[in-house]
Design a protein around this motif. Structure first.
Motif, PDB file in Angstrom:
ATOM      1  N   THR A  22      50.272 -38.956 -18.761  1.00  0.00           N
ATOM      2  CA  THR A  22      50.500 -39.178 -17.355  1.00  0.00           C
ATOM      3  C   THR A  22      51.179 -37.964 -16.718  1.00  0.00           C
ATOM      4  OG1 THR A  22      52.761 -39.906 -17.861  1.00  0.00           O
ATOM      5  CG2 THR A  22      51.059 -41.612 -17.488  1.00  0.00           C
ATOM      6  N   PHE A  27      46.147 -34.788 -16.294  1.00  0.00           N
ATOM      7  CA  PHE A  27      45.129 -35.220 -15.311  1.00  0.00           C
ATOM      8  C   PHE A  27      44.256 -33.744 -14.858  1.00  0.00           C
ATOM      9  CE2 PHE A  27      44.298 -33.644 -10.805  1.00  0.00           C
ATOM     10  CZ  PHE A  27      43.412 -34.619 -10.430  1.00  0.00           C
ATOM     11  N   ASP A  30      41.732 -33.924 -17.864  1.00  0.00           N
ATOM     12  CA  ASP A  30      40.856 -34.833 -17.542  1.00  0.00           C
ATOM     13  C   ASP A  30      39.792 -34.727 -16.449  1.00  0.00           C
ATOM     14  OD1 ASP A  30      40.062 -37.877 -18.274  1.00  0.00           O
ATOM     15  OD2 ASP A  30      40.174 -37.728 -16.093  1.00  0.00           O
ATOM     16  N   TYR A  31      40.325 -34.030 -15.322  1.00  0.00           N
ATOM     17  CA  TYR A  31      39.401 -33.725 -14.182  1.00  0.00           C
ATOM     18  C   TYR A  31      38.405 -32.774 -14.418  1.00  0.00           C
ATOM     19  CZ  TYR A  31      38.494 -33.148  -9.206  1.00  0.00           C
ATOM     20  OH  TYR A  31      37.930 -33.151  -7.865  1.00  0.00           O
ATOM     21  N   SER A  34      35.758 -35.201 -16.239  1.00  0.00           N
ATOM     22  CA  SER A  34      35.386 -36.134 -15.286  1.00  0.00           C
ATOM     23  C   SER A  34      34.645 -35.979 -14.115  1.00  0.00           C
ATOM     24  CB  SER A  34      36.316 -37.146 -15.169  1.00  0.00           C
ATOM     25  OG  SER A  34      37.342 -36.607 -14.280  1.00  0.00           O
ATOM     26  N   LYS A  35      35.352 -34.584 -13.514  1.00  0.00           N
ATOM     27  CA  LYS A  35      34.430 -34.291 -12.140  1.00  0.00           C
ATOM     28  C   LYS A  35      33.789 -32.651 -12.299  1.00  0.00           C
ATOM     29  CE  LYS A  35      34.346 -34.834  -7.874  1.00  0.00           C
ATOM     30  NZ  LYS A  35      33.399 -36.399  -7.223  1.00  0.00           N
ATOM     31  N   GLU A 165      42.810 -38.215  -6.359  1.00  0.00           N
ATOM     32  CA  GLU A 165      42.082 -37.959  -7.784  1.00  0.00           C
ATOM     33  C   GLU A 165      43.220 -38.345  -8.595  1.00  0.00           C
ATOM     34  OE1 GLU A 165      39.127 -37.813  -8.537  1.00  0.00           O
ATOM     35  OE2 GLU A 165      37.982 -37.131  -6.507  1.00  0.00           O
ATOM     36  N   ASN A 168      43.600 -42.178  -8.909  1.00  0.00           N
ATOM     37  CA  ASN A 168      42.401 -42.782  -9.861  1.00  0.00           C
ATOM     38  C   ASN A 168      42.316 -42.520 -11.409  1.00  0.00           C
ATOM     39  OD1 ASN A 168      41.186 -43.842  -7.591  1.00  0.00           O
ATOM     40  ND2 ASN A 168      39.823 -41.853  -7.247  1.00  0.00           N
ATOM     41  N   TYR A 169      42.974 -41.137 -11.689  1.00  0.00           N
ATOM     42  CA  TYR A 169      43.189 -41.113 -12.936  1.00  0.00           C
ATOM     43  C   TYR A 169      44.338 -42.089 -13.779  1.00  0.00           C
ATOM     44  CZ  TYR A 169      45.263 -38.405 -17.051  1.00  0.00           C
ATOM     45  OH  TYR A 169      45.680 -38.319 -18.489  1.00  0.00           O
ATOM     46  N   LYS A 172      43.552 -45.422 -14.952  1.00  0.00           N
ATOM     47  CA  LYS A 172      42.721 -45.419 -16.332  1.00  0.00           C
ATOM     48  C   LYS A 172      43.715 -45.627 -17.381  1.00  0.00           C
ATOM     49  CE  LYS A 172      40.288 -41.625 -15.575  1.00  0.00           C
ATOM     50  NZ  LYS A 172      39.233 -40.514 -15.719  1.00  0.00           N
TER      51      LYS A 172
END
Length: 372
Positions: A22, A27, A30-31, A34-35, A165, A168-169, A172
């Protein structure tokens, strides 16, 4: 002897101790996967030259590119990894060269976060405030009758996009309980008169523990008075959250107000706190209600982004003691445990009104206990 009233400040370190990813840096990683990578694939493989995710010049160059022969140049390396369909290598390349994203992302605030060299890398709220201050300084020095505040509106739009964003992360993240942390909570809050949890996290990790303790007949636990959880920054379920900068006591903030431009104040926590009664309840249900209290810090860094609220809690005459907890995850490195404790005392010194209060209220390192 246990105190009668405890205010517990729950920060992101509490979720991290549970093994949850967290951090803002989690993030950020992960971004990428994922993006950023899917957007790269769309531009390069599908020749999408209309993409607004990256800067115009980068999109035109990558969409129109037909060959590359070296991994030495960032754009060539990105193109080759994408064309060769090696997403793991592409992710590793980007994560090892985060700085290049500052040149390519359309969201310039996001680009600055990735290219930052600050100690607290990818610190969204502090970085946002620094950008605000830069615009404020330019406006203060300007002799123009009508200063151009378009960059300010763009900054706020970019911050809003990042906020969305991040949430949203976090949605999950799967909430689970750790038995050592469960036992810690039972050990430290059993038979206490009043326990008031102020949860600065957006997750419901804390609530899952308290619910388990209070509904499990196999656990011997007694709140002599009562306990409450205040989700001071809101929660993911409601979607109504407080995300921004929370120090309205410094000179920059006062100068910002004098400019009389409302857009500067859009993401200051002071105004978001007025959207509901959570802030009022801190006073009504704890500070004003308790004749005196101790404060336990569980995973909160005491950063300036929350200074306004922290100051009310810690500087009250009713606050008798402040307790930090040693980090068990650093047990193999004793010097780091003490360094972490020291950093918390430095942070506290920026909130408490005097060093005398610091020495008087904070439990010393030797008498502090460990948190799992």
């Amino acid at each position: 002897m246990l105190p009668k009233n405890i205010i517990v400040l729950i920060g992101n370190g509490f979720d991290i101790a549970n093994g949850f990813k967290t951090k803002f840096s989690d993030f950020a990683e992960d971004y990428v996967e994922s993006k950023i990578i899917p957007e790269l694939e769309d531009v390069i493989n599908n020749k999408n030259n209309k993409s607004t995710f990256f800067r115009r010049s980068f999109v035109e160059n990558m969409a129109g590119k037909f060959s590359a022969f070296s991994y030495n140049k960032p754009e060539d390396a990105l193109w080759l990894h994408t064309k060769n369909k090696t997403p793991d290598e592409l992710k590793n390349y980007i994560c090892n060269n985060y700085k290049i994203l500052g040149d390519y992302l359309q969201n310039s605030l996001l680009g600055k976060l990735y290219s930052s060299t600050d100690k607290n890398w990818f610190d969204i709220e502090n970085t946002y405030f620094k950008e605000l201050v830069e615009i404020k300084n330019k406006a203060s020095r300007s002799t123009a009758k009508d200063f151009n505040y378009v960059p300010l509106r763009i900054l706020n739009k970019e911050f809003s996009e990042i906020k969305k964003e991040v949430l949203n992360y976090l949605r999950k993240v799967k909430i689970t309980n750790d038995d050592e942390i469960l036992q810690f909570l039972i050990r430290h809050f059993n038979n206490v008169g009043n326990v008031y949890f102020i949860n600065f996290n957006y997750t419901n990790t804390l609530k899952s523990y308290v619910d388990k303790i209070c509904t499990n007949d196999a656990i011997t636990f007694n709140f002599n008075g009562n306990y409450k959880i205040n989700h001071i920054h809101g929660d993911l379920e409601s979607g109504k959250i407080v995300f921004g900068y929370g120090n309205d006591q410094n000179d920059d903030y006062q100068e910002i107000k004098k400019l009389e431009e409302d857009e500067f104040l859009r993401y200051f926590k002071t105004f978001d706190y007025l959207n509901n009664s959570n802030y009022d309840k801190v006073n009504e249900e704890a500070i004003d209600k308790f004749p005196n209290y101790e404060v336990y810090i569980l995973g909160h860094s005491l950063g300036l982004t929350d200074k306004t609220l922290l100051s009310e809690i810690l500087n009250s005459e009713k606050c008798r003691k402040i307790k930090f907890f040693k980090r068990t995850d650093l047990k193999e490195h004793p010097s780091l445990i003490q360094s972490n404790y020291r950093e918390l005392t430095y942070a506290a010194s920026r909130i408490l009104t005097s060093e005398r209060e610091l020495r008087k209220k904070i439990i010393n390192f030797e008498d502090s206990v460990s948190f799992p």
